[in-house]
Design a protein around this motif. Sequence first.
Motif, short mmCIF file in Angstrom:
data_model
loop_
_atom_site.label_atom_id
_atom_site.label_comp_id
_atom_site.label_asym_id
_atom_site.label_seq_id
_atom_site.Cartn_x
_atom_site.Cartn_y
_atom_site.Cartn_z
N MET A 126 50.67 69.98 7.38
CA MET A 126 51.13 70.87 8.44
C MET A 126 51.45 70.12 9.72
SD MET A 126 51.82 74.04 8.79
CE MET A 126 52.63 74.77 10.22
N TRP A 127 50.68 69.09 10.06
CA TRP A 127 50.94 68.39 11.31
C TRP A 127 52.30 67.71 11.29
CZ3 TRP A 127 51.66 63.09 11.63
CH2 TRP A 127 51.24 62.32 10.52
N VAL A 128 52.70 67.22 10.12
CA VAL A 128 54.05 66.64 9.99
C VAL A 128 55.10 67.75 10.09
CG1 VAL A 128 55.62 65.39 8.46
CG2 VAL A 128 53.21 64.73 8.57
N ALA A 129 54.80 68.90 9.49
CA ALA A 129 55.74 70.02 9.53
C ALA A 129 55.98 70.49 10.96
CB ALA A 129 55.20 71.18 8.68
N ILE A 130 54.94 70.48 11.79
CA ILE A 130 55.10 70.90 13.19
C ILE A 130 56.01 69.91 13.93
CG2 ILE A 130 53.91 71.22 15.39
CD1 ILE A 130 51.54 72.33 13.82
N ILE A 131 55.83 68.63 13.66
CA ILE A 131 56.69 67.62 14.29
C ILE A 131 58.14 67.81 13.84
CG2 ILE A 131 57.22 65.16 14.43
CD1 ILE A 131 54.20 64.63 14.20
N MET A 132 58.33 68.00 12.53
CA MET A 132 59.68 68.18 12.01
C MET A 132 60.30 69.48 12.52
SD MET A 132 60.54 65.53 10.21
CE MET A 132 59.61 64.56 11.40
N GLY A 133 59.47 70.52 12.67
CA GLY A 133 59.97 71.77 13.23
C GLY A 133 60.42 71.60 14.66
N THR A 134 59.65 70.83 15.43
CA THR A 134 60.02 70.57 16.83
C THR A 134 61.31 69.77 16.91
OG1 THR A 134 57.68 70.58 17.48
CG2 THR A 134 59.22 69.52 18.99
N ILE A 135 61.45 68.78 16.05
CA ILE A 135 62.69 67.99 16.02
C ILE A 135 63.87 68.88 15.64
CG2 ILE A 135 63.92 66.20 14.70
CD1 ILE A 135 61.26 64.66 14.61
N THR A 136 63.68 69.72 14.63
CA THR A 136 64.75 70.62 14.20
C THR A 136 65.18 71.54 15.32
OG1 THR A 136 63.79 70.61 11.97
CG2 THR A 136 65.45 72.29 12.44
N GLY A 137 64.20 72.08 16.06
CA GLY A 137 64.52 73.02 17.11
C GLY A 137 65.06 72.39 18.37
N ALA A 138 64.49 71.26 18.79
CA ALA A 138 64.77 70.73 20.12
C ALA A 138 65.89 69.71 20.19
CB ALA A 138 63.50 70.12 20.70
N PHE A 139 66.09 68.94 19.13
CA PHE A 139 66.97 67.78 19.27
C PHE A 139 68.45 68.09 19.17
CE2 PHE A 139 63.12 65.51 19.38
CZ PHE A 139 63.39 64.27 19.91
N GLY A 140 68.80 69.25 18.60
CA GLY A 140 70.20 69.68 18.70
C GLY A 140 70.57 69.93 20.15
N GLY A 141 69.63 70.54 20.90
CA GLY A 141 69.85 70.77 22.31
C GLY A 141 69.91 69.47 23.11
N VAL A 142 69.13 68.48 22.69
CA VAL A 142 69.18 67.17 23.36
C VAL A 142 70.58 66.56 23.21
CG1 VAL A 142 68.32 64.80 23.30
CG2 VAL A 142 66.71 66.70 23.11
N LEU A 143 71.10 66.57 21.98
CA LEU A 143 72.44 66.03 21.75
C LEU A 143 73.50 66.82 22.51
CD1 LEU A 143 72.21 65.31 17.91
CD2 LEU A 143 72.08 63.66 19.77
N ARG A 144 73.35 68.13 22.53
CA ARG A 144 74.29 68.98 23.29
C ARG A 144 74.33 68.57 24.75
NH1 ARG A 144 71.47 74.15 23.72
NH2 ARG A 144 70.37 72.98 25.33
N ASP A 145 73.16 68.43 25.35
CA ASP A 145 73.10 68.12 26.78
C ASP A 145 73.62 66.72 27.07
OD1 ASP A 145 72.03 70.62 27.14
OD2 ASP A 145 69.96 69.94 27.28
N ILE A 146 73.37 65.78 26.18
CA ILE A 146 73.89 64.42 26.36
C ILE A 146 75.41 64.43 26.29
CG2 ILE A 146 74.06 62.14 25.30
CD1 ILE A 146 71.12 62.44 24.48
#
Length: 211
Positions: A126-146
């Motif tokens: 589960m701890w890996v899943a939470i990290i992967m979930g955070t990456i899935t949710g947040a990093f598209g927005g990071v690329l968008r903003d960049i």
Amino acid sequence: MDAQTDIQQMMGTFEYFLEILATLFYAISGVRLAAVKKFDWFGAYTIGFVTAIGGGTIRDVFLKCNPFWMLDPWYAIATIVGLVMVIVLKKYLVRIEGTFYIFDAIGLGLFVDVGIYKTLLMGFPMWVAIIMGTITGAFGGVLRDIFINEEPLVFRKEIYATACIAGGLVYWGCLMAGASATVQQIACGLFIIVLRFLAVKHNWSFPILKN
């Protein structure tokens, strides 16, 4: 048959619907910002597409899977629908303040759900899943903003990536309580969406790191 194909086949209709919906909402958030920046249609679609698939692609690279959007054309179609919606409904989606946060928050919550679900399907803890979930949710927005030359939301004092982590903990709590997978996903997604709305409305944030 590779791992990602196995996951695509194991995904239920509900999870697949969540992922398509998340792709649409994130695409709209990206296209909307591109419209504010006066991008042309192709540039706006590019921003919407990168926003929608960026986090999931990074997740799949970490999980050693083929990126999800390469296996199903509906993800690209969803981003086209997002572009058309912004063009047709520009008066409402671009000119009205706060619409960006609505679509971004919903996309964030849904993508965290999908990222956690897919990671658990592959047998990770589960701890890996939470990290992967955070990456899935947040990093598209990071690329968008960049891409649009803005400071990424995730690096500001706003509650953003931490909302993903908190939602992941809610998912974990529901799992430990024996709730069904659907309840786990709904609870996680709603918690993140509501937390983001409240954080924006009440200006909740973490202290700035000063030198």
